[in-house]
Design a protein around this motif. Structure first.
Motif, PDB file in Angstrom:
ATOM      1  N   LEU A 190       0.827  -1.208   0.000  1.00 55.96           N
ATOM      2  CA  LEU A 190       0.000   0.000   0.000  1.00 55.96           C
ATOM      3  C   LEU A 190       0.864   1.261   0.000  1.00 55.96           C
ATOM      4  O   LEU A 190       0.526   2.258  -0.637  1.00 55.96           O
ATOM      5  N   VAL A 191       1.983   1.212   0.726  1.00 52.49           N
ATOM      6  CA  VAL A 191       2.889   2.361   0.773  1.00 52.49           C
ATOM      7  C   VAL A 191       3.462   2.642  -0.621  1.00 52.49           C
ATOM      8  O   VAL A 191       3.605   3.802  -1.036  1.00 52.49           O
ATOM      9  N   ALA A 192       3.798   1.591  -1.369  1.00 58.78           N
ATOM     10  CA  ALA A 192       4.316   1.762  -2.731  1.00 58.78           C
ATOM     11  C   ALA A 192       3.277   2.442  -3.623  1.00 58.78           C
ATOM     12  O   ALA A 192       3.615   3.310  -4.449  1.00 58.78           O
ATOM     13  N   CYS A 193       2.030   2.075  -3.454  1.00 59.19           N
ATOM     14  CA  CYS A 193       0.958   2.716  -4.220  1.00 59.19           C
ATOM     15  C   CYS A 193       0.816   4.181  -3.850  1.00 59.19           C
ATOM     16  O   CYS A 193       0.542   5.035  -4.709  1.00 59.19           O
ATOM     17  N   LEU A 194       1.007   4.486  -2.583  1.00 59.40           N
ATOM     18  CA  LEU A 194       0.975   5.885  -2.143  1.00 59.40           C
ATOM     19  C   LEU A 194       2.081   6.687  -2.824  1.00 59.40           C
ATOM     20  O   LEU A 194       1.888   7.838  -3.208  1.00 59.40           O
ATOM     21  N   GLY A 195       3.252   6.081  -2.957  1.00 64.05           N
ATOM     22  CA  GLY A 195       4.361   6.755  -3.616  1.00 64.05           C
ATOM     23  C   GLY A 195       4.044   7.082  -5.072  1.00 64.05           C
ATOM     24  O   GLY A 195       4.362   8.174  -5.556  1.00 64.05           O
ATOM     25  N   LEU A 196       3.399   6.151  -5.766  1.00 67.16           N
ATOM     26  CA  LEU A 196       3.018   6.380  -7.163  1.00 67.16           C
ATOM     27  C   LEU A 196       2.007   7.519  -7.267  1.00 67.16           C
ATOM     28  O   LEU A 196       2.117   8.388  -8.146  1.00 67.16           O
ATOM     29  N   ALA A 197       1.046   7.531  -6.360  1.00 72.30           N
ATOM     30  CA  ALA A 197       0.058   8.612  -6.350  1.00 72.30           C
ATOM     31  C   ALA A 197       0.738   9.952  -6.084  1.00 72.30           C
ATOM     32  O   ALA A 197       0.355  10.985  -6.647  1.00 72.30           O
ATOM     33  N   GLY A 198       1.750   9.951  -5.214  1.00 73.78           N
ATOM     34  CA  GLY A 198       2.493  11.173  -4.928  1.00 73.78           C
ATOM     35  C   GLY A 198       3.198  11.707  -6.156  1.00 73.78           C
ATOM     36  O   GLY A 198       3.259  12.928  -6.372  1.00 73.78           O
ATOM     37  N   TRP A 199       3.736  10.817  -6.990  1.00 73.36           N
ATOM     38  CA  TRP A 199       4.407  11.249  -8.215  1.00 73.36           C
ATOM     39  C   TRP A 199       3.423  11.937  -9.159  1.00 73.36           C
ATOM     40  O   TRP A 199       3.738  12.963  -9.759  1.00 73.36           O
ATOM     41  N   VAL A 200       2.222  11.401  -9.261  1.00 74.97           N
ATOM     42  CA  VAL A 200       1.191  12.017 -10.109  1.00 74.97           C
ATOM     43  C   VAL A 200       0.836  13.400  -9.579  1.00 74.97           C
ATOM     44  O   VAL A 200       0.682  14.363 -10.354  1.00 74.97           O
ATOM     45  N   ILE A 201       0.719  13.528  -8.257  1.00 78.99           N
ATOM     46  CA  ILE A 201       0.416  14.831  -7.650  1.00 78.99           C
ATOM     47  C   ILE A 201       1.512  15.835  -7.976  1.00 78.99           C
ATOM     48  O   ILE A 201       1.248  17.002  -8.296  1.00 78.99           O
ATOM     49  N   ALA A 202       2.765  15.404  -7.892  1.00 74.54           N
ATOM     50  CA  ALA A 202       3.894  16.299  -8.164  1.00 74.54           C
ATOM     51  C   ALA A 202       3.864  16.795  -9.605  1.00 74.54           C
ATOM     52  O   ALA A 202       4.043  17.992  -9.876  1.00 74.54           O
ATOM     53  N   GLU A 203       3.660  15.882 -10.535  1.00 72.68           N
ATOM     54  CA  GLU A 203       3.667  16.247 -11.950  1.00 72.68           C
ATOM     55  C   GLU A 203       2.507  17.162 -12.301  1.00 72.68           C
ATOM     56  O   GLU A 203       2.687  18.180 -12.993  1.00 72.68           O
ATOM     57  N   THR A 204       1.312  16.835 -11.842  1.00 72.58           N
ATOM     58  CA  THR A 204       0.145  17.658 -12.173  1.00 72.58           C
ATOM     59  C   THR A 204       0.181  18.988 -11.430  1.00 72.58           C
ATOM     60  O   THR A 204      -0.211  20.024 -11.981  1.00 72.58           O
ATOM     61  N   GLY A 205       0.640  18.983 -10.185  1.00 72.06           N
ATOM     62  CA  GLY A 205       0.726  20.226  -9.424  1.00 72.06           C
ATOM     63  C   GLY A 205       1.696  21.203 -10.044  1.00 72.06           C
ATOM     64  O   GLY A 205       1.422  22.407 -10.136  1.00 72.06           O
ATOM     65  N   SER A 206       2.837  20.716 -10.472  1.00 72.24           N
ATOM     66  CA  SER A 206       3.828  21.567 -11.123  1.00 72.24           C
ATOM     67  C   SER A 206       3.289  22.131 -12.431  1.00 72.24           C
ATOM     68  O   SER A 206       3.501  23.307 -12.766  1.00 72.24           O
ATOM     69  N   GLU A 207       2.571  21.310 -13.173  1.00 71.44           N
ATOM     70  CA  GLU A 207       2.002  21.755 -14.443  1.00 71.44           C
ATOM     71  C   GLU A 207       0.925  22.820 -14.220  1.00 71.44           C
ATOM     72  O   GLU A 207       0.856  23.820 -14.955  1.00 71.44           O
ATOM     73  N   LEU A 208       0.096  22.638 -13.202  1.00 71.41           N
ATOM     74  CA  LEU A 208      -0.944  23.624 -12.895  1.00 71.41           C
ATOM     75  C   LEU A 208      -0.335  24.960 -12.472  1.00 71.41           C
ATOM     76  O   LEU A 208      -0.846  26.030 -12.815  1.00 71.41           O
ATOM     77  N   SER A 209       0.767  24.891 -11.735  1.00 72.49           N
ATOM     78  CA  SER A 209       1.455  26.111 -11.311  1.00 72.49           C
ATOM     79  C   SER A 209       1.910  26.921 -12.512  1.00 72.49           C
ATOM     80  O   SER A 209       1.743  28.152 -12.554  1.00 72.49           O
ATOM     81  N   GLY A 210       2.475  26.249 -13.504  1.00 73.99           N
ATOM     82  CA  GLY A 210       2.953  26.945 -14.689  1.00 73.99           C
ATOM     83  C   GLY A 210       1.837  27.461 -15.570  1.00 73.99           C
ATOM     84  O   GLY A 210       1.899  28.580 -16.082  1.00 73.99           O
ATOM     85  N   ARG A 211       0.782  26.674 -15.716  1.00 71.85           N
ATOM     86  CA  ARG A 211      -0.297  27.066 -16.630  1.00 71.85           C
ATOM     87  C   ARG A 211      -1.119  28.236 -16.102  1.00 71.85           C
ATOM     88  O   ARG A 211      -1.570  29.086 -16.881  1.00 71.85           O
ATOM     89  N   PHE A 212      -1.334  28.292 -14.801  1.00 74.73           N
ATOM     90  CA  PHE A 212      -2.209  29.321 -14.242  1.00 74.73           C
ATOM     91  C   PHE A 212      -1.438  30.446 -13.538  1.00 74.73           C
ATOM     92  O   PHE A 212      -2.042  31.312 -12.911  1.00 74.73           O
ATOM     93  N   GLY A 213      -0.122  30.420 -13.631  1.00 81.16           N
ATOM     94  CA  GLY A 213       0.672  31.498 -13.069  1.00 81.16           C
ATOM     95  C   GLY A 213       0.643  31.569 -11.554  1.00 81.16           C
ATOM     96  O   GLY A 213       0.837  32.645 -10.978  1.00 81.16           O
ATOM     97  N   LEU A 214       0.392  30.458 -10.881  1.00 78.57           N
ATOM     98  CA  LEU A 214       0.373  30.434  -9.417  1.00 78.57           C
ATOM     99  C   LEU A 214       1.795  30.302  -8.887  1.00 78.57           C
ATOM    100  O   LEU A 214       2.639  29.640  -9.497  1.00 78.57           O
ATOM    101  N   SER A 215       2.061  30.921  -7.744  1.00 77.54           N
ATOM    102  CA  SER A 215       3.392  30.798  -7.154  1.00 77.54           C
ATOM    103  C   SER A 215       3.603  29.380  -6.663  1.00 77.54           C
ATOM    104  O   SER A 215       2.655  28.689  -6.270  1.00 77.54           O
ATOM    105  N   GLN A 216       4.847  28.930  -6.699  1.00 79.87           N
ATOM    106  CA  GLN A 216       5.159  27.576  -6.245  1.00 79.87           C
ATOM    107  C   GLN A 216       4.818  27.398  -4.770  1.00 79.87           C
ATOM    108  O   GLN A 216       4.423  26.310  -4.341  1.00 79.87           O
ATOM    109  N   THR A 217       4.956  28.457  -3.981  1.00 77.65           N
ATOM    110  CA  THR A 217       4.645  28.363  -2.553  1.00 77.65           C
ATOM    111  C   THR A 217       3.163  28.125  -2.332  1.00 77.65           C
ATOM    112  O   THR A 217       2.768  27.304  -1.489  1.00 77.65           O
ATOM    113  N   VAL A 218       2.318  28.837  -3.074  1.00 78.86           N
ATOM    114  CA  VAL A 218       0.868  28.654  -2.938  1.00 78.86           C
ATOM    115  C   VAL A 218       0.479  27.235  -3.343  1.00 78.86           C
ATOM    116  O   VAL A 218      -0.284  26.555  -2.640  1.00 78.86           O
ATOM    117  N   VAL A 219       0.999  26.770  -4.477  1.00 79.24           N
ATOM    118  CA  VAL A 219       0.685  25.413  -4.943  1.00 79.24           C
ATOM    119  C   VAL A 219       1.196  24.377  -3.945  1.00 79.24           C
ATOM    120  O   VAL A 219       0.497  23.413  -3.610  1.00 79.24           O
TER     121      VAL A 219
END
Length: 342
Positions: free
Chosen positions: A198-227
């Protein structure tokens, strides 16, 4: 690949990964409680070290991935923002538990000790930021010291449980750590195997969050701290919310408090790992004032929690402790201020 997706797909993946973290976190709580019984290590130790580290894995992946991609503020804010959010979750659990103040029922020497260790660990990045910019092989010495201090704290936590020099006064509302299952090495091995998967699955989900969060920050001009502080940190902290509420409903109060404090303690290692992954110098000097604002918020909320664990108030306003109310006010005020200025 993710950068080629449309906005609805990005939001959908972000939400799906968050849902996966929520569901997996629920399952992990029950396993952690059973492991505590089967191994005889107790709820406070398992909650503070094993459960805390496991539920923080998705957040670790987010911070390290952000650092590798050259986004130091996202990496820093994700870890530190998670500490503040998870402490607020403990106050929310206190609202749910109506019999008495949660900090009163969960009296445990190990929780007090780990809370003190957490404040020490949080002070180290602040010291690095205020000191001259210095790094060896692009890694600041404080990152190594953080890992060493965490390991020493984890070993000492077990000693504090086995040979406590302080014990709380028991009352009718105190909930003792009473095993529901007998100790069994064979049974523990099976539980640990399921837990690891289950922990390994959590790690995979975390990677998806990182990739999508970073992309949303760039697309909508949000500061990295806010995201980092208000989006990825909160979403990757959902296991702590789920495990805390589930533990309270199971009557495992030490597991609930220990899981939050232990998870927060482990989250400080996000900074060490992120500093090692960040190749443009010291991570601590690449982060602006907003990041350290959340570090100060985390330290303040942890200090308030420790005060509550020492005072052990049975009742307070709105049927919760004053410290829980104070933690919610501090976190809510910090969120409003960040949104207003960010």
């Amino acid at each position: 690949m993710i950068s080629e997706l449309s906005n609805p797909w990005i939001f959908g993946l972000f939400a799906l990964a968050g849902l996966a973290i929520l569901v997996l976190g629920t399952r992990i709580t029950g396993l952690a409680d059973r492991i505590a019984d089967r191994t005889g290590l107790g709820e406070a130790v398992i909650g503070g070290i094993v459960l805390g580290a496991a539920t923080s894995l998705s957040g670790t992946v987010v911070s390290v991935t952000a650092a590798v991609q050259g986004a130091p503020e996202l990496a820093f804010a994700n870890g530190i923002g998670g500490i503040a959010a998870q402490t607020a979750f403990l106050a929310l659990a206190d609202v749910i538990y109506r019999k008495a103040n949660l900090e009163h029922t969960a009296a445990e020497a190990t929780n007090l000790f780990q809370g003190a260790v957490l404040i020490c660990l949080l002070s180290m990045p602040l010291t690095a930021w205020l000191a001259p910019d210095f790094a060896i092989w692009q890694v600041h010495p404080v990152s190594v010291l953080l890992i060493a201090a965490y390991c020493i704290g984890a070993v000492t936590t077990k000693t504090v449980r086995e040979e406590p020099m302080w014990e709380p006064v028991e009352t009718s509302d105190t909930r003792a750590d009473t095993p529901d299952e007998p100790q069994s090495r064979k049974g523990a091995v099976v539980l640990v195997g399921s837990f690891t998967l289950l922990v390994a699955c959590l790690g995979l989900a975390g990677w998806v969050i990182a990739e999508t969060g970073s992309e949303l920050s760039g697309r909508f001009g949000l500061s990295q701290t806010v995201v980092g502080a208000l989006m990825t940190a909160v979403v990757t902290s959902l296991p702590e919310l789920v495990t805390t509420i589930a533990a309270v409903r199971r009557g495992a109060m030490q597991l609930a408090v220990g899981g939050i404090i232990g998870g927060n303690t482990f989250d400080t290692l996000f900074l060490s790992l992120s500093d090692m992954a960040y190749r443009d110098g010291s991570l601590y000097h690449a982060v602006g004032q907003d990041g350290y604002f959340w570090l100060a918020v985390g330290m303040l909320m942890t200090a308030i929690l420790l005060i509550g664990l020492v005072l052990r108030e049975r009742r307070g306003p709105l049927s919760i402790g004053w410290e829980s109310l104070a933690m919610l006010v501090v976190y809510g005020g910090a969120v409003v201020l960040q949104v207003w200025t960010g």
